[in-house]
Design a protein around this motif. Structure first.
Motif, PDB file in Angstrom:
ATOM      1  N   MET A  77      -5.804 -13.212 -25.675  1.00  0.00           N
ATOM      2  CA  MET A  77      -5.600 -12.370 -24.489  1.00  0.00           C
ATOM      3  C   MET A  77      -4.663 -13.079 -23.529  1.00  0.00           C
ATOM      4  SD  MET A  77      -8.422 -10.946 -21.771  1.00  0.00           S
ATOM      5  CE  MET A  77      -7.911 -10.012 -20.343  1.00  0.00           C
ATOM      6  N   ALA A  78      -3.692 -12.361 -23.010  1.00  0.00           N
ATOM      7  CA  ALA A  78      -2.727 -12.962 -22.093  1.00  0.00           C
ATOM      8  C   ALA A  78      -3.349 -13.163 -20.728  1.00  0.00           C
ATOM      9  CB  ALA A  78      -1.498 -12.057 -21.971  1.00  0.00           C
ATOM     10  N   THR A  79      -2.947 -14.248 -20.103  1.00  0.00           N
ATOM     11  CA  THR A  79      -3.448 -14.565 -18.771  1.00  0.00           C
ATOM     12  C   THR A  79      -2.277 -14.697 -17.821  1.00  0.00           C
ATOM     13  OG1 THR A  79      -5.285 -15.777 -19.722  1.00  0.00           O
ATOM     14  CG2 THR A  79      -4.806 -16.174 -17.402  1.00  0.00           C
ATOM     15  N   LYS A  80      -2.255 -13.924 -16.791  1.00  0.00           N
ATOM     16  CA  LYS A  80      -1.179 -13.991 -15.821  1.00  0.00           C
ATOM     17  C   LYS A  80      -1.492 -15.062 -14.791  1.00  0.00           C
ATOM     18  CE  LYS A  80       1.336 -11.261 -12.369  1.00  0.00           C
ATOM     19  NZ  LYS A  80       1.484  -9.930 -11.753  1.00  0.00           N
ATOM     20  N   MET A  81      -0.632 -16.084 -14.777  1.00  0.00           N
ATOM     21  CA  MET A  81      -0.841 -17.182 -13.848  1.00  0.00           C
ATOM     22  C   MET A  81      -0.139 -16.859 -12.534  1.00  0.00           C
ATOM     23  SD  MET A  81      -2.726 -18.925 -15.684  1.00  0.00           S
ATOM     24  CE  MET A  81      -2.960 -20.141 -14.393  1.00  0.00           C
ATOM     25  N   PHE A 135       7.584 -22.517 -12.142  1.00  0.00           N
ATOM     26  CA  PHE A 135       7.633 -21.160 -12.690  1.00  0.00           C
ATOM     27  C   PHE A 135       6.222 -20.608 -12.843  1.00  0.00           C
ATOM     28  CE2 PHE A 135      11.720 -22.753 -14.262  1.00  0.00           C
ATOM     29  CZ  PHE A 135      12.553 -21.677 -13.983  1.00  0.00           C
ATOM     30  N   LYS A 136       6.088 -19.313 -12.667  1.00  0.00           N
ATOM     31  CA  LYS A 136       4.885 -18.601 -13.057  1.00  0.00           C
ATOM     32  C   LYS A 136       5.092 -18.128 -14.493  1.00  0.00           C
ATOM     33  CE  LYS A 136       4.350 -16.867  -8.320  1.00  0.00           C
ATOM     34  NZ  LYS A 136       4.250 -15.642  -7.478  1.00  0.00           N
ATOM     35  N   GLY A 137       4.006 -17.787 -15.161  1.00  0.00           N
ATOM     36  CA  GLY A 137       4.195 -17.374 -16.543  1.00  0.00           C
ATOM     37  C   GLY A 137       2.969 -16.771 -17.174  1.00  0.00           C
ATOM     38  N   MET A 138       3.098 -16.454 -18.448  1.00  0.00           N
ATOM     39  CA  MET A 138       2.014 -15.894 -19.259  1.00  0.00           C
ATOM     40  C   MET A 138       1.602 -16.938 -20.280  1.00  0.00           C
ATOM     41  SD  MET A 138       1.596 -12.719 -18.146  1.00  0.00           S
ATOM     42  CE  MET A 138       0.842 -11.769 -19.448  1.00  0.00           C
ATOM     43  N   ASN A 139       0.312 -17.238 -20.331  1.00  0.00           N
ATOM     44  CA  ASN A 139      -0.231 -18.161 -21.317  1.00  0.00           C
ATOM     45  C   ASN A 139      -1.185 -17.401 -22.227  1.00  0.00           C
ATOM     46  OD1 ASN A 139       0.169 -19.846 -18.613  1.00  0.00           O
ATOM     47  ND2 ASN A 139       0.532 -21.193 -20.348  1.00  0.00           N
ATOM     48  N   PHE A 140      -1.087 -17.636 -23.529  1.00  0.00           N
ATOM     49  CA  PHE A 140      -1.895 -16.913 -24.503  1.00  0.00           C
ATOM     50  C   PHE A 140      -2.933 -17.847 -25.134  1.00  0.00           C
ATOM     51  CE2 PHE A 140       2.377 -15.004 -24.495  1.00  0.00           C
ATOM     52  CZ  PHE A 140       2.059 -13.725 -24.054  1.00  0.00           C
ATOM     53  N   SER A 141      -4.101 -17.337 -25.375  1.00  0.00           N
ATOM     54  CA  SER A 141      -5.154 -18.130 -26.011  1.00  0.00           C
ATOM     55  C   SER A 141      -4.749 -18.459 -27.443  1.00  0.00           C
ATOM     56  CB  SER A 141      -6.474 -17.362 -26.003  1.00  0.00           C
ATOM     57  OG  SER A 141      -6.341 -16.131 -26.690  1.00  0.00           O
ATOM     58  N   GLU A 142      -5.262 -19.571 -27.952  1.00  0.00           N
ATOM     59  CA  GLU A 142      -4.823 -20.073 -29.251  1.00  0.00           C
ATOM     60  C   GLU A 142      -5.161 -19.130 -30.403  1.00  0.00           C
ATOM     61  OE1 GLU A 142      -5.932 -24.054 -30.020  1.00  0.00           O
ATOM     62  OE2 GLU A 142      -5.031 -24.857 -28.183  1.00  0.00           O
ATOM     63  N   GLN A 192      -0.183 -13.321 -30.145  1.00  0.00           N
ATOM     64  CA  GLN A 192       0.998 -13.760 -29.396  1.00  0.00           C
ATOM     65  C   GLN A 192       1.214 -15.265 -29.547  1.00  0.00           C
ATOM     66  OE1 GLN A 192      -1.562 -12.011 -28.095  1.00  0.00           O
ATOM     67  NE2 GLN A 192      -0.869 -10.441 -26.640  1.00  0.00           N
ATOM     68  N   TYR A 193       0.110 -16.025 -29.461  1.00  0.00           N
ATOM     69  CA  TYR A 193       0.206 -17.474 -29.622  1.00  0.00           C
ATOM     70  C   TYR A 193       0.660 -17.832 -31.038  1.00  0.00           C
ATOM     71  CZ  TYR A 193      -1.111 -22.420 -29.589  1.00  0.00           C
ATOM     72  OH  TYR A 193      -1.086 -23.790 -29.684  1.00  0.00           O
ATOM     73  N   LEU A 194       0.159 -17.105 -32.030  1.00  0.00           N
ATOM     74  CA  LEU A 194       0.554 -17.337 -33.415  1.00  0.00           C
ATOM     75  C   LEU A 194       2.052 -17.107 -33.596  1.00  0.00           C
ATOM     76  CD1 LEU A 194      -0.247 -17.958 -36.332  1.00  0.00           C
ATOM     77  CD2 LEU A 194      -0.731 -15.517 -36.643  1.00  0.00           C
ATOM     78  N   PHE A 238      11.477 -24.780 -31.043  1.00  0.00           N
ATOM     79  CA  PHE A 238      10.852 -24.629 -29.735  1.00  0.00           C
ATOM     80  C   PHE A 238      10.224 -23.244 -29.647  1.00  0.00           C
ATOM     81  CE2 PHE A 238      15.231 -23.241 -29.378  1.00  0.00           C
ATOM     82  CZ  PHE A 238      15.135 -22.032 -28.727  1.00  0.00           C
ATOM     83  N   PRO A 239       9.122 -23.106 -28.904  1.00  0.00           N
ATOM     84  CA  PRO A 239       8.448 -21.814 -28.825  1.00  0.00           C
ATOM     85  C   PRO A 239       9.011 -20.949 -27.705  1.00  0.00           C
ATOM     86  CG  PRO A 239       7.141 -23.468 -27.706  1.00  0.00           C
ATOM     87  CD  PRO A 239       8.369 -24.182 -28.222  1.00  0.00           C
ATOM     88  N   PRO A 240       9.026 -19.629 -27.881  1.00  0.00           N
ATOM     89  CA  PRO A 240       9.446 -18.750 -26.788  1.00  0.00           C
ATOM     90  C   PRO A 240       8.345 -18.667 -25.735  1.00  0.00           C
ATOM     91  CG  PRO A 240       8.712 -17.453 -28.654  1.00  0.00           C
ATOM     92  CD  PRO A 240       8.662 -18.894 -29.098  1.00  0.00           C
TER      93      PRO A 240
END
Length: 372
Positions: free
Chosen positions: A1-5, A269-276, A280-282, A293-295
């Protein structure tokens, strides 16, 4: 699940005494860095492809041939050409005659002294804090943390003279290491080589630390691109537990280990972090294995307004603190026990550095480093 920081500090208003011209110069300075970081490669590739279908096609062919013939230069290659910054700080203004030093790459000192770097420094602002002497009679492996999105603190402090690195650490020659694949990208490779960047490969770094001239300071962003997936305002998560190659490098050459931490790097920067476990993380992990490098999904402020979204970083202070050296013996074939011992010493020193300086850099006393 994406988390908006969305916990990043608000954009810092222009400091007192800054004229409108100065504010715009700072925006131009950081825009130049963002353009080079994000858009120089696709721009250069489109230009080369376009020229192939014009009467200027020989230019593209010759340049691509040049990249092939010049492929070993980033790791070893030519002598360092340019102007040397003297140990007493002289030469920063470009007054010394050209010199050549056998340190590989194609590094010039005059780009390090461009005025645009000082405007980029003032945009945040960026500071460099020295906590101990680093004698030029020794070589060093500096571990830089965290990676952040664009490694702004490490770039400004170690590849430019915006904070007078050569005067604060006289006699040291810093070399910021980055992904080896970047040195095959047209135009961008020449741009980063001119600033003293080199591949983070064993061949490249062994070459530098094997030189008879002492005072070589290899700067490695230990967490690498993987750590950018854990970048978020207020986070201090470091990919370090399994990263031990830099310790082996230091042991092979008897180079002292030096922890470095850039407070505020993750707040730009603010950003979106995805759970492992998310898809999306995969996708990010698979992309990283293919490209290197990861997007990342991130955003900052707009070009014309600090209240709009854009790709310019938020103007929050970045303070790069350079710790004291950890003496390391030279061992051509270090054992796993030796590597683990000095890796533990390094992690402890980094943690102490963070704890000693976090409150003065705006980090709450209850915040601690997280290693993974």
């Amino acid at each position: 699940m994406a988390t908006k920081m969305d916990v990043s500090p608000a954009a810092v208003p222009p400091g007192p005494g800054k004229t409108l011209q100065k504010q715009w110069l700072e925006v131009v300075g950081i825009s130049h860095y963002v353009f080079a970081f994000l858009f120089l490669v696709p721009f250069a590739m489109v230009l080369l492809l376009f020229l192939l279908f014009t009467r200027l096609w020989p230019l593209s062919v010759l340049y691509l041939l040049w990249i092939y013939l010049d492929r070993h230069t980033p790791s070893q290659g030519e002598l360092w050409a340019g102007l040397q910054v003297g140990r007493d700080g002289e030469g920063a203004s470009g007054t010394l005659p050209p010199v050549s030093l056998p340190t590989g790459g194609r590094r010039f000192v005059w780009p390090r002294t461009w005025a645009i770097w000082k405007h980029q420094r003032d945009y945040f602002p960026i500071k460099l804090v020295k906590t101990a002497e680093l004698p030029p009679s020794q070589n060093y492996v500096l571990g830089s943390h965290p990676h952040g999105v664009m490694c702004t603190g490490a770039f400004c402090n170690f590849t430019t003279e915006c904070n007078d690195f050569s005067q604060r650490f006289p006699g040291l020659q810093p070399w910021l290491a980055t992904l080896a694949g970047l040195f095959y990208l047209p135009v961008f490779r020449d741009y980063i080589m001119a600033g003293g960047l080199r591949p983070v490969s064993r061949r490249s770094l062994d070459f530098v630390l094997s030189q008879p001239q002492r005072g070589q300071a290899v700067v490695i962003v230990i967490g690498g691109a993987q750590e950018s997936l854990y970048t978020a305002p207020g986070w201090h998560c470091l990919a370090l537990k399994k990263h031990k190659g830099f310790v082996r490098l230091a042991l092979r050459h008897g180079a002292s280990l030096v922890p470095v931490y850039s407070f505020g790097e993750n707040d730009t920067f603010k950003g979106m972090n995805f759970s492992e476990g998310s898809w999306q993380y995969l996708c990010q992990v698979i992309f990283k294995k293919i490209v290197g490098f990861p997007p990342c999904i991130f955003w900052g402020r707009g070009l014309f307004s600090s209240n709009s979204w854009g790709l310019l970083p938020l103007p929050v202070p970045i303070t790069t603190v350079v710790g004291g050296p950890i003496p390391v013996p030279q061992c051509s074939s270090p054992s796993e026990e030796q590597v683990d011992h000095y890796h533990r010493l390094y992690m402890d020193a980094l943690e102490r550095l963070f704890e000693e300086h976090k409150e003065s850099c705006g980090v709450p006393a209850s915040t601690h480093l997280t290693f993974f």
